[in-house]
Design a protein around this motif. Sequence first.
Motif, mmCIF file in Angstrom:
data_model
loop_
_atom_site.group_PDB
_atom_site.id
_atom_site.type_symbol
_atom_site.label_atom_id
_atom_site.label_comp_id
_atom_site.label_asym_id
_atom_site.label_seq_id
_atom_site.Cartn_x
_atom_site.Cartn_y
_atom_site.Cartn_z
ATOM 1 N N ILE A 94 0.835 -1.201 0.000
ATOM 2 C CA ILE A 94 0.000 0.000 0.000
ATOM 3 C C ILE A 94 0.873 1.257 0.000
ATOM 4 O O ILE A 94 0.600 2.226 -0.721
ATOM 5 C CB ILE A 94 -0.941 -0.008 1.219
ATOM 6 C CG1 ILE A 94 -1.957 -1.153 1.088
ATOM 7 C CG2 ILE A 94 -1.669 1.328 1.355
ATOM 8 C CD1 ILE A 94 -2.800 -1.367 2.327
ATOM 9 N N ASP A 95 1.930 1.241 0.802
ATOM 10 C CA ASP A 95 2.849 2.374 0.861
ATOM 11 C C ASP A 95 3.460 2.637 -0.505
ATOM 12 O O ASP A 95 3.589 3.794 -0.944
ATOM 13 C CB ASP A 95 3.933 2.088 1.899
ATOM 14 C CG ASP A 95 4.919 3.226 2.067
ATOM 15 O OD1 ASP A 95 4.467 4.387 2.128
ATOM 16 O OD2 ASP A 95 6.125 2.963 2.151
ATOM 17 N N LEU A 96 3.846 1.570 -1.202
ATOM 18 C CA LEU A 96 4.427 1.717 -2.537
ATOM 19 C C LEU A 96 3.418 2.338 -3.495
ATOM 20 O O LEU A 96 3.767 3.227 -4.292
ATOM 21 C CB LEU A 96 4.874 0.352 -3.046
ATOM 22 C CG LEU A 96 5.480 0.305 -4.454
ATOM 23 C CD1 LEU A 96 6.777 1.111 -4.502
ATOM 24 C CD2 LEU A 96 5.720 -1.137 -4.876
ATOM 25 N N LEU A 97 2.174 1.916 -3.412
ATOM 26 C CA LEU A 97 1.151 2.433 -4.318
ATOM 27 C C LEU A 97 0.846 3.902 -4.053
ATOM 28 O O LEU A 97 0.750 4.704 -4.987
ATOM 29 C CB LEU A 97 -0.123 1.591 -4.201
ATOM 30 C CG LEU A 97 -0.013 0.129 -4.661
ATOM 31 C CD1 LEU A 97 -1.317 -0.613 -4.395
ATOM 32 C CD2 LEU A 97 0.356 0.056 -6.138
ATOM 33 N N VAL A 98 0.700 4.277 -2.779
ATOM 34 C CA VAL A 98 0.339 5.666 -2.490
ATOM 35 C C VAL A 98 1.508 6.607 -2.777
ATOM 36 O O VAL A 98 1.308 7.782 -3.095
ATOM 37 C CB VAL A 98 -0.154 5.859 -1.034
ATOM 38 C CG1 VAL A 98 -1.358 4.975 -0.752
ATOM 39 C CG2 VAL A 98 0.955 5.602 -0.022
ATOM 40 N N SER A 99 2.743 6.088 -2.688
ATOM 41 C CA SER A 99 3.898 6.954 -2.938
ATOM 42 C C SER A 99 3.960 7.417 -4.384
ATOM 43 O O SER A 99 4.628 8.407 -4.692
ATOM 44 C CB SER A 99 5.197 6.227 -2.569
ATOM 45 O OG SER A 99 5.458 5.163 -3.473
ATOM 46 N N GLY A 100 3.286 6.693 -5.283
ATOM 47 C CA GLY A 100 3.279 7.079 -6.692
ATOM 48 C C GLY A 100 2.105 7.948 -7.090
ATOM 49 O O GLY A 100 1.981 8.318 -8.269
ATOM 50 N N MET A 101 1.253 8.297 -6.139
ATOM 51 C CA MET A 101 0.070 9.105 -6.455
ATOM 52 C C MET A 101 0.396 10.592 -6.362
ATOM 53 O O MET A 101 1.199 11.017 -5.541
ATOM 54 C CB MET A 101 -1.078 8.753 -5.505
ATOM 55 C CG MET A 101 -1.557 7.327 -5.651
ATOM 56 S SD MET A 101 -2.952 6.934 -4.567
ATOM 57 C CE MET A 101 -3.176 5.186 -4.925
ATOM 58 N N GLU A 102 -0.234 11.388 -7.209
ATOM 59 C CA GLU A 102 0.045 12.816 -7.278
ATOM 60 C C GLU A 102 -1.233 13.629 -7.133
ATOM 61 O O GLU A 102 -2.339 13.143 -7.390
ATOM 62 C CB GLU A 102 0.713 13.155 -8.622
ATOM 63 C CG GLU A 102 2.044 12.459 -8.838
ATOM 64 C CD GLU A 102 2.650 12.813 -10.185
ATOM 65 O OE1 GLU A 102 1.938 13.430 -11.012
ATOM 66 O OE2 GLU A 102 3.829 12.476 -10.399
ATOM 67 N N ARG A 103 -1.071 14.872 -6.743
ATOM 68 C CA ARG A 103 -2.192 15.799 -6.644
ATOM 69 C C ARG A 103 -2.665 16.196 -8.042
ATOM 70 O O ARG A 103 -1.898 16.129 -9.012
ATOM 71 C CB ARG A 103 -1.784 17.049 -5.865
ATOM 72 C CG ARG A 103 -1.370 16.764 -4.427
ATOM 73 C CD ARG A 103 -0.871 18.022 -3.738
ATOM 74 N NE ARG A 103 -0.401 17.731 -2.395
ATOM 75 C CZ ARG A 103 -1.197 17.685 -1.335
ATOM 76 N NH1 ARG A 103 -2.485 17.937 -1.464
ATOM 77 N NH2 ARG A 103 -0.705 17.409 -0.148
ATOM 78 N N ASP A 104 -3.915 16.659 -8.112
ATOM 79 C CA ASP A 104 -4.424 17.118 -9.399
ATOM 80 C C ASP A 104 -3.978 18.556 -9.673
ATOM 81 O O ASP A 104 -3.208 19.136 -8.892
ATOM 82 C CB ASP A 104 -5.947 16.975 -9.469
ATOM 83 C CG ASP A 104 -6.676 17.874 -8.465
ATOM 84 O OD1 ASP A 104 -6.055 18.816 -7.926
ATOM 85 O OD2 ASP A 104 -7.867 17.631 -8.223
ATOM 86 N N HIS A 105 -4.445 19.145 -10.763
ATOM 87 C CA HIS A 105 -3.988 20.476 -11.156
ATOM 88 C C HIS A 105 -4.421 21.560 -10.175
ATOM 89 O O HIS A 105 -3.887 22.672 -10.186
ATOM 90 C CB HIS A 105 -4.502 20.812 -12.554
ATOM 91 C CG HIS A 105 -5.989 20.971 -12.633
ATOM 92 N ND1 HIS A 105 -6.861 19.894 -12.602
ATOM 93 C CD2 HIS A 105 -6.774 22.079 -12.695
ATOM 94 C CE1 HIS A 105 -8.101 20.324 -12.673
ATOM 95 N NE2 HIS A 105 -8.086 21.635 -12.732
#
Length: 286
Positions: A94-105
């Motif tokens: 889960i940590d690996l997955l969330v670390s690749g998520m980014e904010r929107d514009h």
Amino acid sequence: MRENVWRPWDADDEEYAHRLTVREMLPAHARAAVENWLGARLANAGYGFTSAALRNYIETALHFKFAYDPGDVRAQALVGSILDEGDRFTVRVIDLLVSGMERDHMYRPPSAIVELAGYLDLAASSITIVDDDRSFRIGRRLPDGVERIASEAAAAAGEVAGRHLATAWAAATALEPDPSKAMTEAIRGVEAAAGPVVIPRDGRPQLGKIVRAIRDKPDITLIFETRDDGHPDLRQVLIGMLETLAFAQRDRHSGEAPEPITAIGHVQLASTLVSWFSTGVVRYND
């Protein structure tokens, strides 16, 4: 603990206090929600499948090999294999997955982050999502007040001090904490915040120099009131806090790594000092 742990309308204080108690990483009453969340993230190939690329990415990052033939795999089967490895491994995925998520514009966190954070909060999990304004990670849960001190200190500090302090908090509260790094970064944050106040002409302000300068400058103090007899000695309070930081990092000399709780306390103390130096609590007497 965050206040959005839901309180039933008929729950008395004792029951609610039990709900607020921090539990294991994945409490039993949150497993189904977390499992569904994980399945939704892994089904990136469509039709309920995880792409070979995503599976390979997880295997490579976590140094782990799943017992599947090459190619896409059913997401739910992969989720089952992940859960079979235990909570710590599951949380690492889960940590690996969330670390690749980014904010929107508009700088808003993705809905997947908001959803997962809600589950962890409602379940009183011992982990939470840590947002340092640059990335999302899974970290150990701290009381709201402690987190607020850290964020406010980093926001009030200059760019360099704030960056060091944010790094220190991330290292101290990570799923696998790095106490030595946390303490080193905390000291660097204090040096960056205190240097311009105490020794502004020094291009490399170090903690020892800062302490010596304060000892040599009796006009440096804190803004707090004292009794008529001059107690407490605010300069000694400030010096004592700075020396506590320096002495606590004994692993640089003894080779013994500090305990994670020691690092958290160290970063808390550094956060207070960074805030004081950045907001004028440390001042020169007229």
